[in-house]
Design a protein around this motif. Structure first.
Motif, PDB file in Angstrom:
ATOM      1  N   LEU A  22      49.095  42.465  44.699  1.00  0.00           N
ATOM      2  CA  LEU A  22      48.759  41.043  44.602  1.00  0.00           C
ATOM      3  C   LEU A  22      47.693  40.872  43.533  1.00  0.00           C
ATOM      4  O   LEU A  22      46.805  41.714  43.405  1.00  0.00           O
ATOM      5  CB  LEU A  22      48.201  40.522  45.924  1.00  0.00           C
ATOM      6  N   THR A  23      47.776  39.790  42.790  1.00  0.00           N
ATOM      7  CA  THR A  23      46.720  39.487  41.837  1.00  0.00           C
ATOM      8  C   THR A  23      45.545  38.897  42.599  1.00  0.00           C
ATOM      9  O   THR A  23      45.676  38.484  43.755  1.00  0.00           O
ATOM     10  CB  THR A  23      47.187  38.480  40.772  1.00  0.00           C
ATOM     11  N   GLU A  24      44.411  38.844  41.934  1.00  0.00           N
ATOM     12  CA  GLU A  24      43.230  38.269  42.576  1.00  0.00           C
ATOM     13  C   GLU A  24      43.481  36.811  42.954  1.00  0.00           C
ATOM     14  O   GLU A  24      43.088  36.360  44.024  1.00  0.00           O
ATOM     15  CB  GLU A  24      42.020  38.388  41.655  1.00  0.00           C
ATOM     16  N   GLU A  25      44.156  36.099  42.085  1.00  0.00           N
ATOM     17  CA  GLU A  25      44.465  34.682  42.353  1.00  0.00           C
ATOM     18  C   GLU A  25      45.342  34.540  43.595  1.00  0.00           C
ATOM     19  O   GLU A  25      45.096  33.674  44.438  1.00  0.00           O
ATOM     20  CB  GLU A  25      45.159  34.078  41.143  1.00  0.00           C
ATOM     21  N   GLN A  26      46.345  35.392  43.741  1.00  0.00           N
ATOM     22  CA  GLN A  26      47.216  35.335  44.912  1.00  0.00           C
ATOM     23  C   GLN A  26      46.444  35.626  46.194  1.00  0.00           C
ATOM     24  O   GLN A  26      46.652  34.970  47.216  1.00  0.00           O
ATOM     25  CB  GLN A  26      48.361  36.339  44.760  1.00  0.00           C
ATOM     26  N   VAL A  27      45.547  36.590  46.144  1.00  0.00           N
ATOM     27  CA  VAL A  27      44.740  36.937  47.321  1.00  0.00           C
ATOM     28  C   VAL A  27      43.839  35.762  47.699  1.00  0.00           C
ATOM     29  O   VAL A  27      43.741  35.402  48.871  1.00  0.00           O
ATOM     30  CB  VAL A  27      43.891  38.207  47.070  1.00  0.00           C
ATOM     31  N   CYS A  28      43.205  35.161  46.695  1.00  0.00           N
ATOM     32  CA  CYS A  28      42.293  34.044  46.959  1.00  0.00           C
ATOM     33  C   CYS A  28      43.019  32.861  47.592  1.00  0.00           C
ATOM     34  O   CYS A  28      42.505  32.235  48.525  1.00  0.00           O
ATOM     35  CB  CYS A  28      41.606  33.609  45.667  1.00  0.00           C
ATOM     36  N   GLY A  45      32.541  48.320  47.380  1.00  0.00           N
ATOM     37  CA  GLY A  45      33.467  49.405  47.669  1.00  0.00           C
ATOM     38  C   GLY A  45      34.325  49.194  48.894  1.00  0.00           C
ATOM     39  O   GLY A  45      34.867  50.147  49.445  1.00  0.00           O
ATOM     40  N   ARG A  46      34.490  47.965  49.327  1.00  0.00           N
ATOM     41  CA  ARG A  46      35.297  47.681  50.515  1.00  0.00           C
ATOM     42  C   ARG A  46      36.790  47.659  50.232  1.00  0.00           C
ATOM     43  O   ARG A  46      37.588  47.778  51.157  1.00  0.00           O
ATOM     44  CB  ARG A  46      34.896  46.338  51.123  1.00  0.00           C
ATOM     45  N   ILE A  47      37.173  47.475  48.958  1.00  0.00           N
ATOM     46  CA  ILE A  47      38.583  47.404  48.620  1.00  0.00           C
ATOM     47  C   ILE A  47      38.825  48.084  47.271  1.00  0.00           C
ATOM     48  O   ILE A  47      38.012  47.950  46.353  1.00  0.00           O
ATOM     49  CB  ILE A  47      39.094  45.942  48.602  1.00  0.00           C
ATOM     50  N   ALA A  48      39.920  48.816  47.201  1.00  0.00           N
ATOM     51  CA  ALA A  48      40.310  49.461  45.946  1.00  0.00           C
ATOM     52  C   ALA A  48      41.073  48.455  45.094  1.00  0.00           C
ATOM     53  O   ALA A  48      41.729  47.549  45.622  1.00  0.00           O
ATOM     54  CB  ALA A  48      41.191  50.663  46.241  1.00  0.00           C
ATOM     55  N   TYR A  49      40.980  48.624  43.786  1.00  0.00           N
ATOM     56  CA  TYR A  49      41.661  47.704  42.882  1.00  0.00           C
ATOM     57  C   TYR A  49      41.997  48.415  41.588  1.00  0.00           C
ATOM     58  O   TYR A  49      41.499  49.500  41.308  1.00  0.00           O
ATOM     59  CB  TYR A  49      40.780  46.485  42.592  1.00  0.00           C
ATOM     60  N   ASN A  57      39.858  38.565  29.911  1.00  0.00           N
ATOM     61  CA  ASN A  57      41.315  38.481  29.967  1.00  0.00           C
ATOM     62  C   ASN A  57      41.942  39.537  30.869  1.00  0.00           C
ATOM     63  O   ASN A  57      43.152  39.682  30.896  1.00  0.00           O
ATOM     64  CB  ASN A  57      41.905  38.626  28.554  1.00  0.00           C
ATOM     65  N   CYS A  58      41.134  40.259  31.608  1.00  0.00           N
ATOM     66  CA  CYS A  58      41.676  41.310  32.455  1.00  0.00           C
ATOM     67  C   CYS A  58      42.342  40.701  33.688  1.00  0.00           C
ATOM     68  O   CYS A  58      42.037  39.590  34.101  1.00  0.00           O
ATOM     69  CB  CYS A  58      40.600  42.302  32.870  1.00  0.00           C
ATOM     70  N   LYS A  59      43.249  41.471  34.252  1.00  0.00           N
ATOM     71  CA  LYS A  59      43.944  41.065  35.464  1.00  0.00           C
ATOM     72  C   LYS A  59      43.599  42.095  36.531  1.00  0.00           C
ATOM     73  O   LYS A  59      43.732  43.296  36.309  1.00  0.00           O
ATOM     74  CB  LYS A  59      45.435  41.038  35.206  1.00  0.00           C
ATOM     75  N   ILE A  60      43.160  41.641  37.679  1.00  0.00           N
ATOM     76  CA  ILE A  60      42.776  42.533  38.766  1.00  0.00           C
ATOM     77  C   ILE A  60      43.887  42.518  39.799  1.00  0.00           C
ATOM     78  O   ILE A  60      44.335  41.458  40.234  1.00  0.00           O
ATOM     79  CB  ILE A  60      41.432  42.110  39.379  1.00  0.00           C
ATOM     80  N   LEU A  61      44.330  43.708  40.174  1.00  0.00           N
ATOM     81  CA  LEU A  61      45.414  43.859  41.133  1.00  0.00           C
ATOM     82  C   LEU A  61      44.930  44.617  42.364  1.00  0.00           C
ATOM     83  O   LEU A  61      44.147  45.559  42.257  1.00  0.00           O
ATOM     84  CB  LEU A  61      46.581  44.627  40.501  1.00  0.00           C
ATOM     85  N   TYR A  62      45.418  44.191  43.522  1.00  0.00           N
ATOM     86  CA  TYR A  62      45.105  44.849  44.789  1.00  0.00           C
ATOM     87  C   TYR A  62      46.408  45.252  45.458  1.00  0.00           C
ATOM     88  O   TYR A  62      47.405  44.533  45.366  1.00  0.00           O
ATOM     89  CB  TYR A  62      44.371  43.888  45.738  1.00  0.00           C
ATOM     90  N   ARG A  63      46.403  46.378  46.153  1.00  0.00           N
ATOM     91  CA  ARG A  63      47.567  46.752  46.956  1.00  0.00           C
ATOM     92  C   ARG A  63      47.594  45.871  48.199  1.00  0.00           C
ATOM     93  O   ARG A  63      46.560  45.592  48.810  1.00  0.00           O
ATOM     94  CB  ARG A  63      47.476  48.209  47.374  1.00  0.00           C
ATOM     95  N   LYS A  64      48.783  45.431  48.585  1.00  0.00           N
ATOM     96  CA  LYS A  64      48.928  44.553  49.759  1.00  0.00           C
ATOM     97  C   LYS A  64      48.350  45.196  51.011  1.00  0.00           C
ATOM     98  O   LYS A  64      47.675  44.533  51.799  1.00  0.00           O
ATOM     99  CB  LYS A  64      50.397  44.214  49.992  1.00  0.00           C
ATOM    100  N   ALA A  65      48.596  46.482  51.188  1.00  0.00           N
ATOM    101  CA  ALA A  65      48.096  47.186  52.378  1.00  0.00           C
ATOM    102  C   ALA A  65      46.569  47.176  52.415  1.00  0.00           C
ATOM    103  O   ALA A  65      45.970  46.963  53.477  1.00  0.00           O
ATOM    104  CB  ALA A  65      48.614  48.616  52.402  1.00  0.00           C
ATOM    105  N   ASP A  66      45.929  47.369  51.265  1.00  0.00           N
ATOM    106  CA  ASP A  66      44.463  47.353  51.205  1.00  0.00           C
ATOM    107  C   ASP A  66      43.911  45.969  51.531  1.00  0.00           C
ATOM    108  O   ASP A  66      42.902  45.839  52.220  1.00  0.00           O
ATOM    109  CB  ASP A  66      43.970  47.788  49.827  1.00  0.00           C
TER     110      ASP A  66
END
Length: 76
Positions: A22-28, A45-49, A57-66
């Motif tokens: 998920l992108t940061e925008e989707q999570v928010c 350090g609570r979540i890996a990304y 201009n960077c895009k931050i991605l998170y794993r759905k499980a995390d």
């Protein structure tokens, strides 16, 4: 006939990293939190990304499980 092995696994989330991230925008939007809140979780350090690009201009991605684990812990 399948063109390649990676094409055969697309859609299953096995070899397609966009399927289980998920992108940061989707999570928010989904969890009704601010970007600053997500920044604080990353900084502490609570979540890996993972980060693509550089600077603003960077895009931050998170794993759905995390993400699900983080919000289950925060809301517990």
């Amino acid at each position: 006939m399948v063109k390649s092995l990676t094409d055969s696994f697309k859609g299953f989330g096995i070899l397609d990293p966009t399927e289980d991230t998920l992108t940061e925008e989707q999570v928010c939007i989904k969890y009704n939190v601010t970007r600053r809140t997500m920044y604080n979780h990353r900084r502490n350090g609570r979540i890996a990304y993972s980060k693509t690009g550089a600077g603003r201009n960077c895009k931050i991605l998170y794993r759905k499980a995390d993400v699900m684990d983080l919000f289950a812990e925060v809301n517990a």
